[in-house]
Design an enzyme around this catalytic site. Structure first.
Site, PDB file in Angstrom:
ATOM      1  N   GLU A  76      36.580 -25.108 -30.103  1.00  0.00           N
ATOM      2  CA  GLU A  76      36.196 -23.791 -30.640  1.00  0.00           C
ATOM      3  C   GLU A  76      35.281 -23.039 -29.672  1.00  0.00           C
ATOM      4  O   GLU A  76      34.776 -23.605 -28.690  1.00  0.00           O
ATOM      5  CB  GLU A  76      35.508 -23.946 -31.993  1.00  0.00           C
ATOM      6  CG  GLU A  76      34.211 -24.722 -31.929  1.00  0.00           C
ATOM      7  CD  GLU A  76      33.186 -24.272 -32.965  1.00  0.00           C
ATOM      8  OE1 GLU A  76      32.930 -23.049 -33.071  1.00  0.00           O
ATOM      9  OE2 GLU A  76      32.626 -25.146 -33.641  1.00  0.00           O
ATOM     10  N   LYS A 106      25.468 -30.495 -41.238  1.00  0.00           N
ATOM     11  CA  LYS A 106      24.012 -30.627 -41.160  1.00  0.00           C
ATOM     12  C   LYS A 106      23.387 -30.167 -42.455  1.00  0.00           C
ATOM     13  O   LYS A 106      24.009 -29.449 -43.240  1.00  0.00           O
ATOM     14  CB  LYS A 106      23.457 -29.905 -39.943  1.00  0.00           C
ATOM     15  CG  LYS A 106      23.725 -28.437 -39.871  1.00  0.00           C
ATOM     16  CD  LYS A 106      22.902 -27.814 -38.767  1.00  0.00           C
ATOM     17  CE  LYS A 106      23.369 -28.193 -37.379  1.00  0.00           C
ATOM     18  NZ  LYS A 106      24.727 -27.708 -37.089  1.00  0.00           N
ATOM     19  N   VAL A 135      35.306 -22.692 -36.609  1.00  0.00           N
ATOM     20  CA  VAL A 135      36.201 -23.811 -36.935  1.00  0.00           C
ATOM     21  C   VAL A 135      37.443 -23.280 -37.660  1.00  0.00           C
ATOM     22  O   VAL A 135      38.580 -23.636 -37.331  1.00  0.00           O
ATOM     23  CB  VAL A 135      35.460 -24.861 -37.793  1.00  0.00           C
ATOM     24  CG1 VAL A 135      36.443 -25.872 -38.387  1.00  0.00           C
ATOM     25  CG2 VAL A 135      34.395 -25.576 -36.959  1.00  0.00           C
ATOM     26  N   ASP A 141      27.874 -18.456 -50.896  1.00  0.00           N
ATOM     27  CA  ASP A 141      28.103 -18.629 -49.463  1.00  0.00           C
ATOM     28  C   ASP A 141      28.735 -20.001 -49.191  1.00  0.00           C
ATOM     29  O   ASP A 141      28.049 -21.026 -49.138  1.00  0.00           O
ATOM     30  CB  ASP A 141      26.792 -18.470 -48.680  1.00  0.00           C
ATOM     31  CG  ASP A 141      27.044 -18.372 -47.181  1.00  0.00           C
ATOM     32  OD1 ASP A 141      28.187 -18.617 -46.746  1.00  0.00           O
ATOM     33  OD2 ASP A 141      26.098 -18.046 -46.443  1.00  0.00           O
ATOM     34  N   LYS A 146      31.477 -13.062 -33.745  1.00  0.00           N
ATOM     35  CA  LYS A 146      31.783 -14.350 -34.370  1.00  0.00           C
ATOM     36  C   LYS A 146      33.050 -14.137 -35.195  1.00  0.00           C
ATOM     37  O   LYS A 146      33.074 -13.303 -36.102  1.00  0.00           O
ATOM     38  CB  LYS A 146      30.611 -14.779 -35.254  1.00  0.00           C
ATOM     39  CG  LYS A 146      30.838 -16.074 -36.008  1.00  0.00           C
ATOM     40  CD  LYS A 146      29.613 -16.420 -36.846  1.00  0.00           C
ATOM     41  CE  LYS A 146      29.947 -17.468 -37.900  1.00  0.00           C
ATOM     42  NZ  LYS A 146      28.855 -17.623 -38.884  1.00  0.00           N
ATOM     43  N   SER A 178      31.487 -21.630 -46.468  1.00  0.00           N
ATOM     44  CA  SER A 178      32.178 -21.320 -45.211  1.00  0.00           C
ATOM     45  C   SER A 178      33.696 -21.301 -45.382  1.00  0.00           C
ATOM     46  O   SER A 178      34.262 -22.156 -46.070  1.00  0.00           O
ATOM     47  CB  SER A 178      31.810 -22.362 -44.154  1.00  0.00           C
ATOM     48  OG  SER A 178      32.570 -22.137 -42.983  1.00  0.00           O
ATOM     49  N   ALA A 179      34.329 -20.337 -44.703  1.00  0.00           N
ATOM     50  CA  ALA A 179      35.793 -20.289 -44.678  1.00  0.00           C
ATOM     51  C   ALA A 179      36.383 -21.508 -43.978  1.00  0.00           C
ATOM     52  O   ALA A 179      37.587 -21.767 -44.085  1.00  0.00           O
ATOM     53  CB  ALA A 179      36.256 -19.005 -43.983  1.00  0.00           C
ATOM     54  N   ASP A 180      35.539 -22.286 -43.280  1.00  0.00           N
ATOM     55  CA  ASP A 180      36.029 -23.534 -42.672  1.00  0.00           C
ATOM     56  C   ASP A 180      36.639 -24.446 -43.746  1.00  0.00           C
ATOM     57  O   ASP A 180      37.638 -25.133 -43.499  1.00  0.00           O
ATOM     58  CB  ASP A 180      34.892 -24.307 -41.992  1.00  0.00           C
ATOM     59  CG  ASP A 180      34.306 -23.594 -40.778  1.00  0.00           C
ATOM     60  OD1 ASP A 180      34.811 -22.525 -40.393  1.00  0.00           O
ATOM     61  OD2 ASP A 180      33.315 -24.123 -40.222  1.00  0.00           O
TER      62      ASP A 180
HETATM   63  N1  PSU Z   1      27.636 -25.762 -37.193  1.00  0.00           N
HETATM   64  C1  PSU Z   1      27.096 -26.168 -36.012  1.00  0.00           C
HETATM   65  N2  PSU Z   1      27.352 -25.450 -34.882  1.00  0.00           N
HETATM   66  C2  PSU Z   1      28.152 -24.351 -34.909  1.00  0.00           C
HETATM   67  C3  PSU Z   1      28.724 -23.951 -36.164  1.00  0.00           C
HETATM   68  C4  PSU Z   1      28.431 -24.683 -37.270  1.00  0.00           C
HETATM   69  O1  PSU Z   1      26.386 -27.134 -35.957  1.00  0.00           O
HETATM   70  O2  PSU Z   1      28.358 -23.719 -33.862  1.00  0.00           O
HETATM   71  C5  PSU Z   1      29.639 -22.784 -36.188  1.00  0.00           C
HETATM   72  C6  PSU Z   1      31.101 -23.255 -36.228  1.00  0.00           C
HETATM   73  O3  PSU Z   1      31.872 -22.387 -35.431  1.00  0.00           O
HETATM   74  C7  PSU Z   1      31.478 -23.095 -37.685  1.00  0.00           C
HETATM   75  C8  PSU Z   1      30.680 -21.865 -38.048  1.00  0.00           C
HETATM   76  O4  PSU Z   1      32.844 -22.921 -37.906  1.00  0.00           O
HETATM   77  O5  PSU Z   1      29.434 -22.031 -37.385  1.00  0.00           O
HETATM   78  C9  PSU Z   1      30.497 -21.722 -39.539  1.00  0.00           C
HETATM   79  O6  PSU Z   1      29.938 -20.469 -39.804  1.00  0.00           O
HETATM   80  P1  PSU Z   1      29.864 -19.995 -41.347  1.00  0.00           P
HETATM   81  O7  PSU Z   1      28.864 -20.918 -41.979  1.00  0.00           O
HETATM   82  O8  PSU Z   1      29.404 -18.577 -41.265  1.00  0.00           O
HETATM   83  O9  PSU Z   1      31.246 -20.135 -41.895  1.00  0.00           O
HETATM   84 MN    MN Z   2      29.068 -17.838 -44.966  1.00  0.00          MN
END
Ligand code: PSU
Ligand code: MN
Length: 307
Positions: free
Chosen positions: A29, A163, A110, A142, A90, A144-146
């Site tokens: 990524e 984490k 991700v 909130d 992002k 994540s879309a992951d």
């Molecule tokens: N967690 C990490 N390092 C990162 C990310 C998450 O320890 O760089 C990044 C990854 O790209 C992950 C994104 O897909 O943050 C998730 O962001 P959000 O919570 O906004 O979906």
């Molecule tokens: Mn989010």
């Protein structure tokens, strides 16, 4: 086995040739480069991770949107742009149409990396940490879309777990609801990124890349769409014990609330703030765990391609 890459993708010759020949490829990524680590450690990490993967005889494919082009495999110049340019958005899945249509740069999360990897026919993806269910999500929504993408794209994602800026228990529940296999590598406990332990038992365990490759084959042969979350604990010598990092994380979360930071800015802010508060210790652990994941991901890709 993997089909032809989608014609709108821009593949490097190295990646195109490997995929056409059925040789193993590992996706990487780019949010971690542009929004997850400071310069110049970010570009050094990205380059070293590619070298680790090549060292296993596997082709690395770092994914990003550059000038509106969804690229699979990047040149050193492109990595440098992602590491330094302030004009890199992002990019999660919802951002891909916007950035591509407008000809802009995007560093893929991700979720977006999984989607583009799947369109290219790449089945293994290495990252550091997955996004998940944020603490306070019952109020903020909130998530994540992951996690949604893990239910859709047929890609195995190697991370060091999630984490504790996130709610690990709710993240595991959400993955269960989505039908996503969550497999800890060489341990019974789900790892918490900086720490090898989280207090949560992993739903599944594997001890060899071959076992993981076998699970991938079974899942997709049965037509169970979506990915697998493979959680590889940080090496013991690089871990930050949970009790030490938790105070840092609490402070970062408090600071975020004070500043009113929400939405897509939350994760990048927290990652940056944790590096500051920990005096760089978190960055060293982060780099070490990504490299460790690169070794495992390359071995899984080789096992999957060989089987
Ligand atoms: N967690 C990490 N390092 C990162 C990310 C998450 O320890 O760089 C990044 C990854 O790209 C992950 C994104 O897909 O943050 C998730 O962001 P959000 O919570 O906004 O979906
Ligand atoms: Mn989010």
């Amino acid at each position: 086995m993997t089909g032809t890459p989608h014609p709108d993708l821009v593949l490097t010759e190295e990646v195109r040739d490997a995929l056409a020949a059925g040789r193993p490829v590992v996706a990487l990524e780019s949010t971690i480069i542009s929004h997850g680590m400071p310069y110049p450690q970010n570009v050094a990490m990205a380059t070293e991770v590619e070298d680790i993967i090549r060292g296993h005889g596997v082709v690395p494919a770092t994914i990003a949107v550059l000038d509106g082009r969804p690229c699979v495999g990047l040149t050193p110049t492109a990595l440098e742009v992602l590491a330094t340019s302030p004009d890199v958005a992002k990019a999660s899945v919802r951002d891909l149409p916007y950035l591509i249509a407008r000809g802009e740069h995007g560093a893929t999360t991700v979720a977006a990396t999984m989607r583009l990897a799947a369109l290219a026919g790449i089945r293994v993806f290495v990252t550091g940490g997955l996004g998940g269910v944020h603490r306070g999500a019952p109020e903020s929504f909130d998530i994540s879309a992951d996690l949604a993408e893990l239910t859709r794209s047929d890609v195995a994602v190697v991370s060091a777990g999630v984490k504790s800026i996130l709610d690990i228990g709710l993240t595991l529940e959400h993955l269960e609801t989505g039908g996503v296999p969550v497999v800890a590598y060489g341990t019974d406990e789900f790892p918490a990124f900086f720490s090898r332990t989280s207090g949560f038992r992993a739903p599944m365990r594997a001890d060899t890349p071959e076992e993981l490759a076998a699970m991938m084959r079974v899942k997709w042969d049965l037509g169970i769409s979506g990915g697998l979350a493979i959680a590889n604990p940080v090496p013991a010598e690089d871990e930050i014990p949970a009790r030490r990092i938790s105070a840092v994380i609490e402070q970062a979360l408090t600071d975020m609330t004070t500043l009113g930071i929400t939405g897509k800015d939350a994760t990048p802010y927290l990652l940056g703030r944790i590096v500051e508060i920990s005096g760089g210790a978190s960055l060293a652990a982060n780099i070490a765990l990504v490299k460790n994941n690169a070794h495992l991901g390359a071995r899984i890709a080789a096992a999957y391609a060989g089987g």
